[in-house]
Design a protein around this motif. Structure first.
Motif, PDB file in Angstrom:
ATOM      1  N   ARG A  91       1.004  -1.226  -0.003  1.00 44.78           N
ATOM      2  CA  ARG A  91       0.067   0.149   0.107  1.00 44.78           C
ATOM      3  C   ARG A  91       1.030   1.155  -0.139  1.00 44.78           C
ATOM      4  O   ARG A  91       1.964   1.193   0.525  1.00 44.78           O
ATOM      5  N   GLY A  92       0.259   2.350  -0.571  1.00 41.36           N
ATOM      6  CA  GLY A  92       1.282   3.406  -0.638  1.00 41.36           C
ATOM      7  C   GLY A  92       2.217   3.593  -1.839  1.00 41.36           C
ATOM      8  O   GLY A  92       3.147   4.422  -1.737  1.00 41.36           O
ATOM      9  N   THR A  93       2.587   2.591  -2.669  1.00 37.67           N
ATOM     10  CA  THR A  93       3.501   2.576  -3.507  1.00 37.67           C
ATOM     11  C   THR A  93       3.258   2.984  -4.784  1.00 37.67           C
ATOM     12  O   THR A  93       4.214   3.172  -5.949  1.00 37.67           O
ATOM     13  N   THR A  94       1.847   3.190  -5.207  1.00 41.71           N
ATOM     14  CA  THR A  94       1.510   3.879  -6.520  1.00 41.71           C
ATOM     15  C   THR A  94       1.286   5.303  -6.321  1.00 41.71           C
ATOM     16  O   THR A  94       1.067   5.851  -5.305  1.00 41.71           O
ATOM     17  N   LEU A  95       1.709   5.887  -7.492  1.00 41.65           N
ATOM     18  CA  LEU A  95       1.290   7.313  -7.465  1.00 41.65           C
ATOM     19  C   LEU A  95       0.046   7.639  -7.152  1.00 41.65           C
ATOM     20  O   LEU A  95      -0.985   7.206  -7.616  1.00 41.65           O
ATOM     21  N   LYS A  96      -0.374   8.445  -6.259  1.00 39.81           N
ATOM     22  CA  LYS A  96      -1.761   9.063  -5.879  1.00 39.81           C
ATOM     23  C   LYS A  96      -1.654  10.488  -5.347  1.00 39.81           C
ATOM     24  O   LYS A  96      -0.869  10.856  -4.506  1.00 39.81           O
ATOM     25  N   ALA A  97      -2.364  11.570  -5.629  1.00 35.32           N
ATOM     26  CA  ALA A  97      -2.418  12.708  -5.427  1.00 35.32           C
ATOM     27  C   ALA A  97      -2.926  12.704  -3.855  1.00 35.32           C
ATOM     28  O   ALA A  97      -3.852  11.776  -3.660  1.00 35.32           O
ATOM     29  N   PRO A  98      -2.716  13.727  -3.031  1.00 36.33           N
ATOM     30  CA  PRO A  98      -3.108  13.821  -1.818  1.00 36.33           C
ATOM     31  C   PRO A  98      -4.402  13.791  -1.753  1.00 36.33           C
ATOM     32  O   PRO A  98      -5.229  13.508  -0.458  1.00 36.33           O
ATOM     33  N   ASP A  99      -5.169  14.378  -2.496  1.00 36.05           N
ATOM     34  CA  ASP A  99      -6.792  14.507  -2.622  1.00 36.05           C
ATOM     35  C   ASP A  99      -7.448  13.450  -3.185  1.00 36.05           C
ATOM     36  O   ASP A  99      -8.740  13.560  -3.259  1.00 36.05           O
ATOM     37  N   VAL A 100      -6.821  12.466  -3.383  1.00 32.80           N
ATOM     38  CA  VAL A 100      -7.482  10.974  -4.148  1.00 32.80           C
ATOM     39  C   VAL A 100      -7.498  10.022  -3.026  1.00 32.80           C
ATOM     40  O   VAL A 100      -6.697   9.906  -2.356  1.00 32.80           O
ATOM     41  N   PHE A 101      -8.800   9.402  -2.835  1.00 28.53           N
ATOM     42  CA  PHE A 101      -9.045   8.225  -1.997  1.00 28.53           C
ATOM     43  C   PHE A 101      -9.333   7.022  -2.948  1.00 28.53           C
ATOM     44  O   PHE A 101     -10.736   7.061  -3.464  1.00 28.53           O
ATOM     45  N   ARG A 102      -8.874   5.992  -3.000  1.00 34.05           N
ATOM     46  CA  ARG A 102      -9.130   5.027  -3.674  1.00 34.05           C
ATOM     47  C   ARG A 102      -8.680   3.759  -3.201  1.00 34.05           C
ATOM     48  O   ARG A 102      -7.624   3.776  -1.999  1.00 34.05           O
ATOM     49  N   PHE A 103      -8.962   2.522  -3.558  1.00 35.03           N
ATOM     50  CA  PHE A 103      -8.407   1.286  -3.385  1.00 35.03           C
ATOM     51  C   PHE A 103      -6.734   1.296  -3.253  1.00 35.03           C
ATOM     52  O   PHE A 103      -6.185   1.641  -4.019  1.00 35.03           O
ATOM     53  N   ASP A 104      -6.208   0.806  -2.151  1.00 34.97           N
ATOM     54  CA  ASP A 104      -4.730   0.753  -2.201  1.00 34.97           C
ATOM     55  C   ASP A 104      -4.445  -0.238  -1.039  1.00 34.97           C
ATOM     56  O   ASP A 104      -3.373  -0.117  -0.367  1.00 34.97           O
ATOM     57  N   SER A 105      -4.914  -1.314  -1.128  1.00 35.70           N
ATOM     58  CA  SER A 105      -4.333  -2.308  -0.137  1.00 35.70           C
ATOM     59  C   SER A 105      -3.187  -2.871  -0.571  1.00 35.70           C
ATOM     60  O   SER A 105      -2.914  -3.153  -1.862  1.00 35.70           O
ATOM     61  N   THR A 106      -2.380  -3.675   0.214  1.00 36.33           N
ATOM     62  CA  THR A 106      -1.175  -4.440   0.030  1.00 36.33           C
ATOM     63  C   THR A 106      -1.610  -5.856  -0.821  1.00 36.33           C
ATOM     64  O   THR A 106      -2.885  -6.435  -0.319  1.00 36.33           O
ATOM     65  N   ARG A 107      -0.797  -5.997  -1.673  1.00 34.90           N
ATOM     66  CA  ARG A 107      -1.208  -7.218  -2.702  1.00 34.90           C
ATOM     67  C   ARG A 107      -0.107  -8.131  -2.811  1.00 34.90           C
ATOM     68  O   ARG A 107       1.055  -7.791  -3.275  1.00 34.90           O
ATOM     69  N   PHE A 108      -0.220  -9.435  -2.358  1.00 38.93           N
ATOM     70  CA  PHE A 108       0.859 -10.530  -2.511  1.00 38.93           C
ATOM     71  C   PHE A 108       0.547 -11.197  -3.694  1.00 38.93           C
ATOM     72  O   PHE A 108      -0.547 -11.948  -3.748  1.00 38.93           O
ATOM     73  N   ILE A 109       1.203 -11.305  -4.711  1.00 38.50           N
ATOM     74  CA  ILE A 109       1.139 -12.335  -5.910  1.00 38.50           C
ATOM     75  C   ILE A 109       2.234 -13.486  -5.629  1.00 38.50           C
ATOM     76  O   ILE A 109       3.346 -13.222  -5.387  1.00 38.50           O
ATOM     77  N   GLY A 110       1.682 -14.741  -5.594  1.00 37.68           N
ATOM     78  CA  GLY A 110       2.432 -15.729  -5.380  1.00 37.68           C
ATOM     79  C   GLY A 110       2.171 -16.926  -6.021  1.00 37.68           C
ATOM     80  O   GLY A 110       1.094 -16.834  -6.939  1.00 37.68           O
ATOM     81  N   LYS A 111       2.924 -18.224  -5.866  1.00 39.03           N
ATOM     82  CA  LYS A 111       2.824 -19.516  -6.188  1.00 39.03           C
ATOM     83  C   LYS A 111       3.077 -20.544  -5.092  1.00 39.03           C
ATOM     84  O   LYS A 111       3.605 -20.286  -4.313  1.00 39.03           O
ATOM     85  N   LEU A 112       2.208 -21.509  -5.507  1.00 42.53           N
ATOM     86  CA  LEU A 112       2.643 -22.606  -4.586  1.00 42.53           C
ATOM     87  C   LEU A 112       4.060 -22.946  -4.751  1.00 42.53           C
ATOM     88  O   LEU A 112       4.747 -23.111  -5.769  1.00 42.53           O
ATOM     89  N   ILE A 113       4.758 -23.395  -3.427  1.00 45.10           N
ATOM     90  CA  ILE A 113       6.189 -23.901  -3.415  1.00 45.10           C
ATOM     91  C   ILE A 113       5.880 -25.247  -3.859  1.00 45.10           C
ATOM     92  O   ILE A 113       5.348 -26.410  -3.297  1.00 45.10           O
ATOM     93  N   SER A 114       6.927 -25.736  -4.898  1.00 42.33           N
ATOM     94  CA  SER A 114       6.771 -26.985  -5.584  1.00 42.33           C
ATOM     95  C   SER A 114       7.815 -27.980  -4.601  1.00 42.33           C
ATOM     96  O   SER A 114       8.724 -27.530  -3.715  1.00 42.33           O
ATOM     97  N   ARG A 115       7.029 -29.356  -4.662  1.00 38.09           N
ATOM     98  CA  ARG A 115       7.608 -30.253  -3.837  1.00 38.09           C
ATOM     99  C   ARG A 115       8.709 -31.177  -4.721  1.00 38.09           C
ATOM    100  O   ARG A 115       8.453 -30.922  -5.923  1.00 38.09           O
ATOM    101  N   GLU A 116       9.407 -31.811  -4.030  1.00 37.68           N
ATOM    102  CA  GLU A 116      10.564 -32.600  -4.831  1.00 37.68           C
ATOM    103  C   GLU A 116       9.706 -33.622  -5.702  1.00 37.68           C
ATOM    104  O   GLU A 116       8.681 -34.262  -5.427  1.00 37.68           O
ATOM    105  N   GLY A 117      10.141 -33.611  -7.167  1.00 32.52           N
ATOM    106  CA  GLY A 117       9.627 -34.466  -8.006  1.00 32.52           C
ATOM    107  C   GLY A 117       8.186 -33.868  -8.706  1.00 32.52           C
ATOM    108  O   GLY A 117       7.706 -34.567  -9.666  1.00 32.52           O
ATOM    109  N   ASP A 118       8.010 -32.624  -8.317  1.00 27.94           N
ATOM    110  CA  ASP A 118       6.485 -32.063  -8.726  1.00 27.94           C
ATOM    111  C   ASP A 118       7.012 -30.908  -9.611  1.00 27.94           C
ATOM    112  O   ASP A 118       6.034 -29.985  -9.826  1.00 27.94           O
ATOM    113  N   GLU A 119       7.987 -30.423  -9.759  1.00 29.56           N
ATOM    114  CA  GLU A 119       8.392 -29.221 -10.421  1.00 29.56           C
ATOM    115  C   GLU A 119       7.632 -29.008 -11.674  1.00 29.56           C
ATOM    116  O   GLU A 119       7.750 -27.831 -12.165  1.00 29.56           O
TER     117      GLU A 119
END
Length: 289
Positions: free
Chosen positions: A57-85
């Motif tokens: 949150r807070g890392t996108t450009l946003k004017a001080p008088d603007v109020f919009r969605f700004d939650s932290t977002r984590f993009i991820g993948k499952l950690i592969s197991r041995e043999g399942d790569e």
């Protein structure tokens, strides 16, 4: 999981070149009480999944008088197991949003009205932004709760003062080793509420005004502390709760006697052994359905 309609609309935005660019075919939300919890959540996600991208949150450009969605977002993948790569499931990206409780309430309330609506209306967008501004203010106030409360003008109220007295005197009994550590309450606020409700449950207290009730509570506390002064630490029973111990002391000295208005005591066999005086209370909590 994204519906086919939602997925089609996302592709039609023109922001994506290929399937693998879409990172929220599956998306979920973690709701936190306030922003102080966010770092621990991020740490958990980084150790549980394979991190692709973290947009705080807070890392996108946003004017001080603007109020919009700004939650932290984590993009991820499952950690592969041995043999399942080579299993394609481990290449699927997903999104986890981290929202405060206030943010989540704002999104749940306004998203269908603004982004899932048939109307384009300046006033609707304006109202949604105003509500988001309120959300940011509430999150800020919660984070600085103690500091912000210093600016509140305080009014005297005997009930609050009585509960403060309960906490002070019982905490002092622990500091003086009059009470064993095992009996210390997990939640002092809830404990003071329970003791206050117990003390004012008598017929006399029910008819008192707030100021007299405060004096009445202090009289009950005086009896409790006097009894603890006379007891040696090894004599204090730990097979009953602190609330039960206080109830037993007050009933022994006839400060509490039936009927009690709006208070149901917990009378166990152990309490009856240490304080037989509680037998006079016919109504007590029933340990059955």
């Amino acid at each position: 999981m994204k519906t086919l309609d939602s997925l089609a609309e996302k592709i039609e935005t023109g922001r994506f070149e290929r399937w693998s660019d879409i990172d929220d075919l599956f998306a979920c939300t973690i709701i936190i009480p306030n922003l102080s919890y966010e770092e621990n959540v991020i740490k958990f996600l980084k150790t549980t999944f394979c991190e692709v991208h973290l947009k705080r949150r807070g890392t996108t450009l946003k004017a001080p008088d603007v109020f919009r969605f700004d939650s932290t977002r984590f993009i991820g993948k499952l950690i592969s197991r041995e043999g399942d790569e080579n299993n394609p499931i481990f290449n699927i990206k997903f999104e986890i949003q981290i929202r405060t409780a206030f943010e989540h309430a704002w999104i749940a309330a306004t998203h269908p009205l603004i982004y899932k609506s048939e109307k384009i209306d300046w006033k609707r967008y304006r109202l949604a932004a105003q509500l988001k501004a309120v959300v940011e203010q509430m999150d800020m106030l919660v984070m600085g709760f103690d500091q912000a409360s210093e600016f509140i003008s305080e009014n005297a109220w005997p009930e609050v003062e009585a509960k403060q007295t309960i906490i002070e005197q019982i905490k002092n009994a622990f500091l003086k080793n009059q009470l064993p550590k095992e009996l210390e309450p997990k939640d002092w606020t809830r404990f003071s509420d329970n003791i206050y409700n117990m003390l004012i449950a008598t017929n006399e207290a029910q008819e008192m005004n707030p100021i007299k009730r405060h004096r009445y509570v202090k009289a009950g506390l005086k009896i409790i502390i006097k009894e603890l002064d006379e007891l040696k630490p090894p004599q204090v029973p730990i097979s009953i709760s602190l609330v039960q111990l206080i109830f037993g002391i007050l009933s022994k000295h006839k400060f509490l006697k039936p009927p009690l208005g709006g208070y149901i005591p917990i009378i166990t066999n152990e309490l009856l052994i240490f304080y037989p005086s509680v037998k006079v209370f016919e109504k007590s909590f029933l340990f059955e359905n």
